[in-house]
Scaffold this active site. Sequence first.
Site, PDB file in Angstrom:
ATOM      1  N   ARG A 158      86.378   8.707  49.629  1.00  0.00           N
ATOM      2  CA  ARG A 158      87.487   7.755  49.507  1.00  0.00           C
ATOM      3  C   ARG A 158      88.327   7.845  50.783  1.00  0.00           C
ATOM      4  NH1 ARG A 158      88.325   9.814  43.878  1.00  0.00           N
ATOM      5  NH2 ARG A 158      87.500   8.268  42.423  1.00  0.00           N
ATOM      6  N   GLN A 187      84.723  16.637  50.684  1.00  0.00           N
ATOM      7  CA  GLN A 187      83.450  17.035  50.094  1.00  0.00           C
ATOM      8  C   GLN A 187      82.451  15.886  50.055  1.00  0.00           C
ATOM      9  OE1 GLN A 187      84.669  20.631  47.188  1.00  0.00           O
ATOM     10  NE2 GLN A 187      84.913  18.653  46.240  1.00  0.00           N
ATOM     11  N   ASP A 350      92.627  22.260  35.766  1.00  0.00           N
ATOM     12  CA  ASP A 350      94.085  22.257  35.751  1.00  0.00           C
ATOM     13  C   ASP A 350      94.628  22.831  34.446  1.00  0.00           C
ATOM     14  OD1 ASP A 350      93.234  20.089  34.204  1.00  0.00           O
ATOM     15  OD2 ASP A 350      94.041  18.581  35.568  1.00  0.00           O
TER      16      ASP A 350
END
Length: 595
Positions: A158, A187, A350
């Site tokens: 992205r 990555q 998370d």
Amino acid sequence: MPVIAQRGLFAGPDGVIGKDLYVQVVSGGARRERTTLTLESASKVSGNTYFGRFPASYWQRWTTAGVVEVGLEAAGSGTVSLLASDFEGEPRVVAARVVDGGPISLVAPLDRFVDGGALWLDWETEPGQRLVVRDVRWTVPAAERSRPTVVTICTMNRPADCLATLTAIADDDLAQATVHAVYVVDQGTDPVPAEGVLPPGKLRYLRQPNLGGAGGFTRGLYEVDGENVNMLFMDDDIVLEPDLLVRMTAFSASTAEPLILGGQMLNLLHPTRLHAAAEYTDLDGIRPGMPIRHSLHAVDLLATDPATGRPYRQEFRVDAGYNGWWACLIPYEVVKETGYPLPLFFQGDDAEYSYRARAHGFPTVTLPGAGLWHTDFPWKDSDELNRYFILRNYTIISALHGDFPVLKIAGTLLAELIPSLLGMRYGAAATLIQAVSDFLDGPDILRDGGVAALARIREVRSRHPETVAHPPTAVPGLASNDIAISEPSVFDRLALGPLLGVHRLALGSVPVSEADWWRVGALRTAVVTDASQRGVRVRTYDRAHLVRLAYQGARVLTRFIRDGAAVRERYRAALPRLTSRDAWTGLFSDEGLIP
């Protein structure tokens, strides 16, 4: 020296962001620019908005600040008022000043907000008056634990989104000054053209193979290990409000004790909608993203609550179970005591970290007004490979931090498996079976950071054509004009199609909002809209698939009931090793990242 806790801004960082999230024109006319507000004659503007409010309740509960001062520069004439709310949303005036040009300062003690409430500014002009306001800053006393923030952005293919986030930081002088360094952990195969965006030495650009979000974010922690800094994790697919960096850094520095501090997510496709004020994980039900009681959830911040007649505002102070890593600040002390993230690859890293940190005495706080925009979760289809990681990882999290009621979890898994089979989502059923099977294989499945698991689930899902979305006018094997929206029937709930192979219709189209298993199961071939609204998926009845997957599902859930408790103990025993620096050193070394 006072510290800027947040700025008063009057427009968003992007044209698609509505200005009413910052200040609202109550009457008359006003011009709202990023840092300047101009009120015309006989006008009123209110800062009782998502970004305009100072979260006084959170500052009183968690910090040692004690007082907040709001200052601004004014030209012209009018009135500025400092207002407060309580936990029921009732407003009161704290201070007011008649403006006749020059600097203005108003002070409020943070002493009546334990259960809830906020502070904000209102501006008003009488007929014949005109007022220009700029440089609004909320300041608190300097904190002893003040330290720089290091940002880590985990990105994969992205480049435009990531570059936009870096540019947003670079273009905001105060946000950039707050940041000591920005690590971009790339990555993907499409590099981010980040060189020269930030001043020399501030950007650290790292390339590595895809180790998932856990591997990307942990690389940032690994690089700053031992440094006395805050680490702020941020996703790449966001629109950043740069003041988030200012607000989170100041709050973290002022807390009475170190804690994990989360930012809030607003929906990128619907920018005025708040995802959730605070969330927790139902550990025993392996369900993440549950809204905390009294927290706003999936609301339009510009709409009115029908129960109170007031705009949606987070008046009640709520505690969080965890915070998503779209924006999450972790102080040095938390990492020192808690360790590194668990290598879950994707989904749940998370939540696991917050629950583990809580066991070490570090809660998670989600700060109202510290917001950014992230892709809407409802517009992501549930039948994707990430479902494998949700099912596997949250079962692991339950084993580590929950009561882990084996029979209840097995029932939850069965309640997902059966509708998947009856709704001809055979790939989704296979995904669930693989997730449970891999969980039962024990903690060694995490040793490679998830690389093998990703390859394995991709191969499993590739056997099921309904996992692939197609353009609505180019569905393989079907003429576009033959696909009509099917109308539901009261007989569809009898499930004759999926159970007996007796279908009411041979072919039909079903909107995603109506794609219940019984509605889809009434068709031999169902063309179902993908949740992203970008295409459709084709589900075709296959009795052999249904029987085979039902048998495999029964076997793996029986094994889960039999062996789950013992496997749980293996994960608990392996947790310190898997979250150590040595473990991540080995993982990064295996990938050739650390010599």
